[in-house]
Design an enzyme around this catalytic site. Structure first.
Site, PDB file in Angstrom:
ATOM      1  N   LYS A  87      50.763  21.179  17.084  1.00  0.00           N
ATOM      2  CA  LYS A  87      50.761  22.722  17.342  1.00  0.00           C
ATOM      3  C   LYS A  87      50.551  23.110  15.736  1.00  0.00           C
ATOM      4  O   LYS A  87      51.510  23.008  15.133  1.00  0.00           O
ATOM      5  CB  LYS A  87      52.068  22.962  17.825  1.00  0.00           C
ATOM      6  CG  LYS A  87      52.439  24.391  18.219  1.00  0.00           C
ATOM      7  CD  LYS A  87      53.576  24.724  18.467  1.00  0.00           C
ATOM      8  CE  LYS A  87      53.656  26.364  18.554  1.00  0.00           C
ATOM      9  NZ  LYS A  87      54.939  26.892  18.990  1.00  0.00           N
ATOM     10  N   TYR A  95      54.907  20.015  15.890  1.00  0.00           N
ATOM     11  CA  TYR A  95      54.855  21.223  15.371  1.00  0.00           C
ATOM     12  C   TYR A  95      54.696  21.433  14.012  1.00  0.00           C
ATOM     13  O   TYR A  95      55.654  21.270  13.150  1.00  0.00           O
ATOM     14  CB  TYR A  95      56.097  21.911  15.920  1.00  0.00           C
ATOM     15  CG  TYR A  95      56.087  23.307  15.922  1.00  0.00           C
ATOM     16  CD1 TYR A  95      54.974  24.125  15.332  1.00  0.00           C
ATOM     17  CD2 TYR A  95      57.092  24.245  16.282  1.00  0.00           C
ATOM     18  CE1 TYR A  95      55.250  25.604  15.342  1.00  0.00           C
ATOM     19  CE2 TYR A  95      57.218  25.425  16.359  1.00  0.00           C
ATOM     20  CZ  TYR A  95      56.068  25.992  16.027  1.00  0.00           C
ATOM     21  OH  TYR A  95      56.068  27.549  15.842  1.00  0.00           O
TER      22      TYR A  95
END
Length: 304
Positions: free
Chosen positions: A164, A136
């Protein structure tokens, strides 16, 4: 189950009762709605899931219940956002024991690690598990950017497979693709940049408002990937005021109000969060109300 790291993956909310306990009945209703709409995976324990307020036992309850509900239809991915490397490794190992299909890793929390420290943190977690991993990358909220040079080192580990992408820089999708080809799958992590990221070549969308509007979210993804961008834009323009509720410190309260409107949740949050009050509550409700009154008729997107 193999994860393809594509499509729409909801970062689901955690449902609570008015007394502050896990609301597994409403949680199951929402997960089933996501599956029915055609999402490609479920992500547990993110910021939207109020993970920082959950006990270890509650996380395990959510994992086991989600695995039961999805029944092998789609992957279940657990977010790792712990305070220490040891705690992160412990949760990663336990998640694998429970049967989850993948992990999403945040950088070290409560400490602005150096690039070297961040890479070592990610690698030590990845080396502790056989599960596929999505990094992320959200320097706006978490103050640590995972640069392309850092990914060069991380991708030496086969199970680090996706990112992400939440830098807010659309051109990063192209930079990643130019440097790594398909070796690093890219999923947009910012609702208000999703269509643009998909058009630029992102593989998927880790979505927030999808928890209230699963069909609309999946329809946008499917239409873009089918080359029907104009149709996708029409839905996206309707969706944008709602999507903007995701880029706020009160994103959890905002999105839970949207879930109430669509019958897929309650507004119960866990302290220190509290339900919205006063003019801000009125503002958010007016956005949701306008959207509900003008909700678009969707094409038969599942057959695209």
């Amino acid at each position: 189950m193999k994860i393809n790291w594509e499509g729409v993956m909801p970062a689901v909310t955690t449902k609570f009762t008015a007394e502050g306990q896990l609301d597994l009945v409403m949680f199951e209703k929402n997960i089933k709605a996501q599956i029915d709409a055609g999402v490609n995976g479920i992500i547990l324990g993110g910021t939207l899931g109020e993970a920082s307020t959950l006990t270890k036992e509650e996380k395990e309850v959510l994992i086991t219940n989600t695995l039961r509900i999805v029944d092998g239809k789609i992957p279940v991915i657990v977010n790792i956002a712990e305070q220490t490397t040891t705690e992160a490794i412990t949760l990663a190992k336990r998640a694998e024991e429970l049967g989850v299909n993948g992990l999403m890793l945040l950088p070290p929390m409560r400490y602005k690690a150096t690039d070297y420290e961040t890479v070592v943190y990610f690698k030590e977690i990845a080396q502790s598990t056989s599960l596929p991993i999505m990094i992320y990358n959200n320097p706006v909220d978490y103050k640590i950017e995972v640069t392309l040079d850092m990914f060069e080192e991380l991708l030496k580990l086969d199970n680090i497979q996706a990112v992400k992408e939440s830098t807010r820089d659309i051109s990063n999708v192209t930079r990643i693709r130019n440097r790594f080809g398909d070796r690093l799958k890219v999923l947009c992590g910012v609702d208000t940049l999703a269509l643009e990221s998909l058009v630029a070549g992102a593989d998927g969308w880790v979505a927030g408002l999808v928890v209230a509007y699963p069909a609309e979210t999946v329809a946008i993804y499917k239409l873009v990937k089918a080359g029907k961008v104009d149709e996708a834009i029409a839905i996206y323009r309707w969706f944008m005021p709602l999507l903007e509720l995701d880029i706020s410190p009160q994103l959890v309260q905002n999105i839970k109000l949207a879930e109430v409107a669509t019958g897929l949740g309650t507004e119960n949050v866990r302290a220190p969060r509290l339900p919205l009050q006063g003019k801000e509550r009125e503002r958010v409700l007016s956005i949701i109300d306008f959207a509900m009154k003008n909700r678009p008729v969707l094409p038969a997107y599942k057959s695209i």
